[in-house]
Design a protein around this motif. Structure first.
Motif, mmCIF file in Angstrom:
data_model
loop_
_atom_site.group_PDB
_atom_site.id
_atom_site.type_symbol
_atom_site.label_atom_id
_atom_site.label_comp_id
_atom_site.label_asym_id
_atom_site.label_seq_id
_atom_site.Cartn_x
_atom_site.Cartn_y
_atom_site.Cartn_z
ATOM 1 N N LEU A 35 8.250 -0.459 13.432
ATOM 2 C CA LEU A 35 9.480 -0.346 12.639
ATOM 3 C C LEU A 35 9.960 -1.702 12.138
ATOM 4 O O LEU A 35 10.308 -1.854 10.958
ATOM 5 C CB LEU A 35 10.572 0.351 13.447
ATOM 6 C CG LEU A 35 10.316 1.835 13.737
ATOM 7 C CD1 LEU A 35 11.377 2.378 14.687
ATOM 8 C CD2 LEU A 35 10.274 2.640 12.447
ATOM 9 N N ALA A 36 9.977 -2.688 13.029
ATOM 10 C CA ALA A 36 10.443 -4.022 12.631
ATOM 11 C C ALA A 36 9.491 -4.649 11.622
ATOM 12 O O ALA A 36 9.928 -5.210 10.604
ATOM 13 C CB ALA A 36 10.583 -4.922 13.859
ATOM 14 N N GLY A 37 8.207 -4.563 11.891
ATOM 15 C CA GLY A 37 7.220 -5.124 10.969
ATOM 16 C C GLY A 37 7.266 -4.455 9.606
ATOM 17 O O GLY A 37 7.195 -5.113 8.570
ATOM 18 N N GLY A 38 7.393 -3.131 9.619
ATOM 19 C CA GLY A 38 7.478 -2.403 8.350
ATOM 20 C C GLY A 38 8.700 -2.796 7.552
ATOM 21 O O GLY A 38 8.635 -2.957 6.330
ATOM 22 N N LEU A 39 9.825 -2.963 8.242
ATOM 23 C CA LEU A 39 11.056 -3.360 7.554
ATOM 24 C C LEU A 39 10.933 -4.754 6.956
ATOM 25 O O LEU A 39 11.306 -4.980 5.797
ATOM 26 C CB LEU A 39 12.244 -3.305 8.518
ATOM 27 C CG LEU A 39 13.577 -3.724 7.919
ATOM 28 C CD1 LEU A 39 13.990 -2.770 6.806
ATOM 29 C CD2 LEU A 39 14.651 -3.762 9.002
ATOM 30 N N ILE A 40 10.390 -5.687 7.711
ATOM 31 C CA ILE A 40 10.262 -7.058 7.202
ATOM 32 C C ILE A 40 9.223 -7.120 6.088
ATOM 33 O O ILE A 40 9.471 -7.695 5.024
ATOM 34 C CB ILE A 40 9.914 -8.042 8.345
ATOM 35 C CG1 ILE A 40 11.091 -8.149 9.317
ATOM 36 C CG2 ILE A 40 9.549 -9.420 7.790
ATOM 37 C CD1 ILE A 40 10.767 -8.873 10.612
ATOM 38 N N PHE A 41 8.057 -6.506 6.319
ATOM 39 C CA PHE A 41 6.993 -6.536 5.316
ATOM 40 C C PHE A 41 7.466 -5.881 4.014
ATOM 41 O O PHE A 41 7.438 -6.497 2.946
ATOM 42 C CB PHE A 41 5.742 -5.822 5.855
ATOM 43 C CG PHE A 41 4.567 -5.877 4.922
ATOM 44 C CD1 PHE A 41 3.669 -6.918 4.999
ATOM 45 C CD2 PHE A 41 4.355 -4.884 3.976
ATOM 46 C CE1 PHE A 41 2.576 -6.975 4.138
ATOM 47 C CE2 PHE A 41 3.275 -4.928 3.109
ATOM 48 C CZ PHE A 41 2.386 -5.987 3.196
ATOM 49 N N ALA A 42 7.890 -4.629 4.109
ATOM 50 C CA ALA A 42 8.298 -3.905 2.911
ATOM 51 C C ALA A 42 9.602 -4.442 2.342
ATOM 52 O O ALA A 42 9.759 -4.546 1.126
ATOM 53 C CB ALA A 42 8.432 -2.415 3.220
ATOM 54 N N GLY A 43 10.532 -4.796 3.231
ATOM 55 C CA GLY A 43 11.835 -5.270 2.762
ATOM 56 C C GLY A 43 11.747 -6.509 1.899
ATOM 57 O O GLY A 43 12.481 -6.638 0.908
ATOM 58 N N THR A 44 10.864 -7.429 2.255
ATOM 59 C CA THR A 44 10.732 -8.628 1.422
ATOM 60 C C THR A 44 10.107 -8.281 0.070
ATOM 61 O O THR A 44 10.520 -8.834 -0.960
ATOM 62 C CB THR A 44 9.902 -9.712 2.140
ATOM 63 O OG1 THR A 44 8.636 -9.175 2.521
ATOM 64 C CG2 THR A 44 10.623 -10.242 3.367
ATOM 65 N N LEU A 45 9.153 -7.359 0.075
ATOM 66 C CA LEU A 45 8.568 -6.938 -1.205
ATOM 67 C C LEU A 45 9.599 -6.218 -2.070
ATOM 68 O O LEU A 45 9.694 -6.465 -3.278
ATOM 69 C CB LEU A 45 7.349 -6.039 -0.966
ATOM 70 C CG LEU A 45 6.152 -6.705 -0.298
ATOM 71 C CD1 LEU A 45 5.049 -5.681 -0.040
ATOM 72 C CD2 LEU A 45 5.621 -7.858 -1.129
ATOM 73 N N TYR A 46 10.385 -5.323 -1.463
ATOM 74 C CA TYR A 46 11.433 -4.626 -2.207
ATOM 75 C C TYR A 46 12.441 -5.628 -2.775
ATOM 76 O O TYR A 46 12.874 -5.499 -3.924
ATOM 77 C CB TYR A 46 12.194 -3.640 -1.315
ATOM 78 C CG TYR A 46 11.388 -2.532 -0.684
ATOM 79 C CD1 TYR A 46 10.162 -2.123 -1.201
ATOM 80 C CD2 TYR A 46 11.866 -1.880 0.438
ATOM 81 C CE1 TYR A 46 9.446 -1.100 -0.601
ATOM 82 C CE2 TYR A 46 11.156 -0.847 1.041
ATOM 83 C CZ TYR A 46 9.950 -0.468 0.514
ATOM 84 O OH TYR A 46 9.254 0.553 1.105
#
Length: 110
Positions: A64-75
């Motif tokens: 969850l944390a990795g997905g949020l950071i990875f995707a969140g920066t791209l978004y």
């Protein structure tokens, strides 16, 4: 309330929204970032639920944390925030990899 289930569901919803916007409302590099972020985030939302099913809460939190950071920066970059955020994206990727390795360890241990 199970926080992992709630956050995984919200993460999945956000991923679908980002992917849809990337497919229908964005173009060029922004569309690609939204698509990539959406794919990684939804995969890891599901992975968090699977990990939780097997009692592996630690890997679930990393997904969850990795997905949020990875995707969140791209978004964020897709919506016009500074491109230096791309330097933060690999941190999310490292957390995702760590989650998979931890899950493998849990599987080995039985």
């Amino acid at each position: 309330m199970n926080a992992i289930v709630v956050l995984a569901a919200l993460s999945g919803a956000l991923a679908v929204g980002a992917g849809a916007f990337g497919a229908h409302g964005a173009s060029g590099e922004a569309a690609a970032w939204l698509k990539t972020g959406g794919e990684y985030q939804v995969i890891h939302a599901v992975a968090a639920l699977v990990a939780l099913h097997f009692g592996a809460r630690g890997p679930a939190w990393l997904f969850l944390a990795g997905g949020l950071i990875f995707a969140g920066t791209l978004y964020s970059m897709a919506f016009g925030l500074p491109r230096w955020l791309g330097a933060v994206t690999p941190i999310g990727g490292v957390l995702l990899i760590a989650g998979w390795l931890w899950l493998a360890y849990v599987g080995i241990r039985g």
